[in-house]
Design a protein around this motif. Structure first.
Motif, short mmCIF file in Angstrom:
data_model
loop_
_atom_site.label_atom_id
_atom_site.label_comp_id
_atom_site.label_asym_id
_atom_site.label_seq_id
_atom_site.Cartn_x
_atom_site.Cartn_y
_atom_site.Cartn_z
N GLU A 142 25.16 23.98 -1.58
CA GLU A 142 25.17 22.50 -1.05
C GLU A 142 26.19 22.46 0.01
N THR A 143 25.79 21.57 1.10
CA THR A 143 26.80 20.99 2.00
C THR A 143 26.67 19.54 1.99
N HIS A 144 27.68 18.98 2.53
CA HIS A 144 27.75 17.32 2.65
C HIS A 144 28.75 17.02 3.83
N ASP A 145 28.24 16.23 4.64
CA ASP A 145 28.67 15.69 5.72
C ASP A 145 28.43 14.36 6.08
N GLY A 146 29.24 13.44 5.70
CA GLY A 146 28.92 12.05 5.65
C GLY A 146 27.69 11.57 5.10
N GLU A 154 27.49 8.14 -3.60
CA GLU A 154 28.27 8.60 -2.43
C GLU A 154 28.09 9.84 -2.02
N VAL A 155 27.93 10.74 -2.93
CA VAL A 155 27.65 12.20 -2.59
C VAL A 155 26.50 12.45 -3.94
N PRO A 156 25.26 12.80 -3.50
CA PRO A 156 24.28 12.85 -4.39
C PRO A 156 24.44 14.44 -5.24
N THR A 177 8.59 32.79 -5.28
CA THR A 177 9.40 31.67 -5.42
C THR A 177 9.55 31.34 -3.85
N ILE A 178 9.39 30.28 -3.53
CA ILE A 178 9.55 29.64 -2.10
C ILE A 178 10.94 29.37 -2.00
N GLN A 179 11.62 29.44 -1.14
CA GLN A 179 13.15 28.61 -1.18
C GLN A 179 13.25 27.83 0.59
N VAL A 180 13.41 26.72 0.41
CA VAL A 180 13.41 25.92 1.49
C VAL A 180 14.96 25.26 1.63
N GLU A 181 15.67 25.48 2.66
CA GLU A 181 16.77 24.74 2.80
C GLU A 181 16.33 23.30 3.10
N ALA A 182 16.81 22.18 2.52
CA ALA A 182 16.43 20.75 2.62
C ALA A 182 17.63 19.94 2.87
N GLU A 183 17.51 18.94 3.83
CA GLU A 183 18.41 17.80 3.88
C GLU A 183 17.92 16.65 3.69
N TRP A 184 18.96 15.94 3.08
CA TRP A 184 18.70 14.73 2.78
C TRP A 184 19.67 13.78 3.66
N ALA A 207 20.83 20.99 0.21
CA ALA A 207 20.61 21.81 -0.89
C ALA A 207 19.35 22.86 -0.74
N ILE A 208 19.01 23.87 -1.67
CA ILE A 208 17.93 24.55 -1.74
C ILE A 208 16.84 23.96 -2.54
N ILE A 209 15.67 23.97 -2.18
CA ILE A 209 14.47 23.64 -3.02
C ILE A 209 13.91 24.78 -3.30
N ASN A 210 14.00 25.25 -4.83
CA ASN A 210 13.13 26.66 -5.17
C ASN A 210 11.84 26.08 -5.85
#
Length: 160
Positions: free
Chosen positions: A103-107, A43-45, A123-130, A112-115
């Motif tokens: 992390e954030t979760h909305d439905g 339900e929530v990864p 190091t590259i930090q990318v805010e990623a969405e699933w 989360a952040i990919i490092n």
């Protein structure tokens, strides 16, 4: 010839040393689960599940259809993780990746952040969405586009 052997031996030692220095995976598919069966269906990864998915995408030679199943853009988007894998940017021995919070979760959306780190670069930090699509969490196309831009890959972002 002995000089060539010395160079090869030195390179081999450097590779083995770098492999030992790279962080280990925090999550992997279960021993009875093959990469072909990998899916995040909770339900929530969890960060561990997302981390395992990113590693599957950029640090394995999983078949294209397996990688496509992890991406919102499907077959159209597979070119991105394939190129990152071929370049070896974010896999041992030259680098690594790790998913962390916050992390954030909305439905049906989760962030989360990919490092990602590669040898000789910060190091590259990318805010990623699933996005949850048909009961499976998939890396959003806009996150791939952000990654393409951040890394500077010559790939058009036309799989949204």
């Amino acid at each position: 010839m002995p000089r060539h052997f010395a160079v090869i031996a030195t390179l081999l030692i450097a590779v083995v040393t770098a492999m030992g220095a790279a962080p280990t995976a925090s999550a992997q598919p279960a021993p009875t689960e093959s990469v072909e069966d990998f899916a995040i269906t909770s339900e929530v990864p969890t960060v561990e599940e997302l981390d395992a998915q990113i590693r599957l995408l950029v640090a394995t030679q999983a078949p294209d259809w397996v990688k496509a199943a992890q991406l919102e853009g499907g077959d159209r988007a597979v070119i991105v993780p394939k190129m990152i894998y071929r370049l070896g940017f974010f896999r041992a021995p030259r680098g690594y990746s790790q998913v962390t919070g916050p992390e954030t979760h909305d439905g049906d959306r989760h962030t989360a952040i990919i490092n990602a780190h590669r040898q000789g670069a910060p190091t590259i930090q990318v805010e990623a969405e699933w996005r949850r699509i048909d009961g499976r969490w998939k890396l959003a196309s806009k996150s791939l586009c952000n990654g393409i831009k951040t890394i500077g890959l010559p790939i058009p972002c036309n799989f949204e």
